[in-house]
Design a protein around this motif. Structure first.
Motif, short mmCIF file in Angstrom:
data_model
loop_
_atom_site.label_atom_id
_atom_site.label_comp_id
_atom_site.label_asym_id
_atom_site.label_seq_id
_atom_site.Cartn_x
_atom_site.Cartn_y
_atom_site.Cartn_z
N UNK A 85 -1.53 -0.52 13.19
CA UNK A 85 -2.29 -1.05 12.06
C UNK A 85 -1.58 -2.31 11.56
N UNK A 86 -2.34 -3.38 11.37
CA UNK A 86 -1.79 -4.61 10.81
C UNK A 86 -2.44 -4.84 9.46
N UNK A 87 -1.61 -4.84 8.40
CA UNK A 87 -2.10 -4.98 7.03
C UNK A 87 -1.37 -6.11 6.33
N UNK A 88 -1.63 -6.21 5.03
CA UNK A 88 -0.90 -7.13 4.17
C UNK A 88 -0.01 -6.34 3.22
N UNK A 89 -0.58 -5.39 2.49
CA UNK A 89 0.17 -4.60 1.52
C UNK A 89 0.37 -3.18 2.02
N UNK A 90 1.36 -2.51 1.42
CA UNK A 90 1.68 -1.15 1.82
C UNK A 90 0.48 -0.22 1.62
N UNK A 91 0.36 0.82 2.45
CA UNK A 91 -0.69 1.80 2.20
C UNK A 91 -0.53 2.40 0.80
N UNK A 92 -1.65 2.61 0.14
CA UNK A 92 -1.63 3.26 -1.17
C UNK A 92 -2.27 4.64 -1.04
N UNK A 93 -2.22 5.42 -2.10
CA UNK A 93 -2.54 6.85 -2.04
C UNK A 93 -3.80 7.19 -1.24
N UNK A 94 -4.94 6.50 -1.45
CA UNK A 94 -6.13 6.88 -0.67
C UNK A 94 -5.97 6.69 0.83
N UNK A 95 -4.96 5.91 1.25
CA UNK A 95 -4.77 5.65 2.67
C UNK A 95 -3.75 6.58 3.33
#
Length: 377
Positions: A71-81
């Motif tokens: 997975x390539x994102x910008x911000x850290x995963x948050x609770x729903x993820x």
């Protein structure tokens, strides 16, 4: 490798983890790229641009996460993820684990995910190439938002940073003379403010004194110099960084209480816990709060407000490493690239970055001990 690009869901986060050029680099090498529908719209990139370079547009975040090896994102995963993270999955993004919800680290360890953190990929000279572009954006934004917060309508004391003839200029104190501090100083000087930069590194202060041609005051960092400069400032910018670790609290709550009413603090280090004691993370929807009469701006994803600048600046630097991981697999890529190796924060249920382990109370396992114990992707 199957690479997924989900849409960011943090409040008013308009950036996206990959632009079409990055997709093309992967698809041309035989990799599959899944992009969640409308993931790039906030940065001005429609789905059709991704399709043009070979991406598959996927209708749901659940599907992107489920099908992807990386997975390539910008911000850290948050609770729903958290529940979307797959066992053994590679996640390549900003994490700032020492400064965010501890549950994220627990989830990464439980699922034996490989957390490759943009902010700790570090070259041999100590520089942080993937943090630099966003630090540049955040540093420049710190003065823009600070100047706006100083307006009376926004709770400030009603000071114009540049002043006018016959009236004093606004006073800006910048704590930290790195990338954030330098970029903040450029904008503050350009606006005509009276600027002081405080740093612990005397060589850095010498450099700043030279490049600003004496237009900024430089002070060696100690308790007294920080206290005096903060008390006298209209705007204080916190820009202190220790890679991967929680930021040191250099401005105490007692000192904030001594600032004049309507002064402003902008803590760019808030995503690492903040260097100003009174700061807690805020969002773009509710960016400020007032404590001890001082306006606090503490948005943890500041560059998300200017995505057409920050997305392209970020992905210019993240692209080579994502390509290397996809081409070689994570373990071989880490063995081949020391800078990338320093970016691995968790692997196979272990914390592999020492500062994160120390701050969060986990046992530290060196990267090469961890990958030696298990092959993996």
């Amino acid at each position: 490798m199957i690479v997924g690009v989900p849409k960011e869901i943090k409040t008013r986060e308009y950036r996206v983890g990959m632009v079409p050029a990055g997709v093309r680099a992967l698809t041309s090498a035989g990799h599959t790229v899944l992009v969640e529908t409308n993931a790039g719209v906030g940065s001005g990139i429609p789905d059709s641009e991704y399709q043009r370079v070979g991406a598959q547009i996927v209708q749901s975040a659940d599907e992107v996460w489920k099908r992807s090896e990386m997975i390539v994102k910008v911000k850290e995963p948050i609770a729903p993820e958290y529940e979307r993270i797959q066992d053994g999955q590679i996640i390549y993004t900003y994490f700032h684990l020492a400064g965010v919800d501890p549950e994220l680290t627990r989830t990464l360890l439980k699922k034996k995910a490989s957390a490759v953190a943009y902010e700790t990929i570090q070259l041999d000279d100590g520089s942080l190439p993937l943090l630099k572009p966003m630090s540049e954006v955040a540093g420049k934004m710190a003065i823009q938002v600070g100047a706006a917060c100083l307006e009376k309508a926004h709770g400030g004391k009603g000071i114009l940073l540049g002043g006018v003839p016959g009236v004093r200029r606004g006073r800006v104190t910048i704590i930290g003379g790195g990338v954030v501090g330098t970029c903040a100083a450029k904008v503050a000087v350009g606006m005509g403010a009276e600027v002081t930069i405080i740093d612990i590194n005397l060589e850095r202060l010498t450099y700043l004194d030279d490049v600003f041609l004496g237009r900024v005051a430089t002070l060696a960092s100690d308790t007294e110099s920080i206290a005096k400069s903060v008390r006298e400032a209209d705007l204080v910018v916190g820009g202190v960084l220790i890679p991967g670790a929680a930021a040191p609290k250099l401005v105490s709550e007692a000192l904030v209480a001594e600032m004049s009413p309507g002064s402003v603090v902008v803590d760019v280090a808030v995503d690492q816990g903040g260097c100003i004691e009174t700061c807690v993370p805020t969002t773009h929807d509710n960016p400020t709060f007032v404590k001890h009469g001082v306006v606090h701006y503490c948005v943890a994803n500041m560059p998300g407000a200017v995505p057409q600048t920050s997305t392209y600046a970020l992905t210019n630097t993240t692209r080579p490493y994502s390509r290397k991981i996809a081409d070689m697999g994570l373990v071989e890529a880490i063995k081949a690239d020391k800078a990338l190796a320093r970016g691995l924060n968790t692997y196979n249920g272990q914390v592999t970055y020492e500062a994160v382990a120390k701050d969060l109370g986990y046992n530290y396992v060196s990267i090469f001990d961890a990958i030696g114990a298990k092959g993996g992707r």
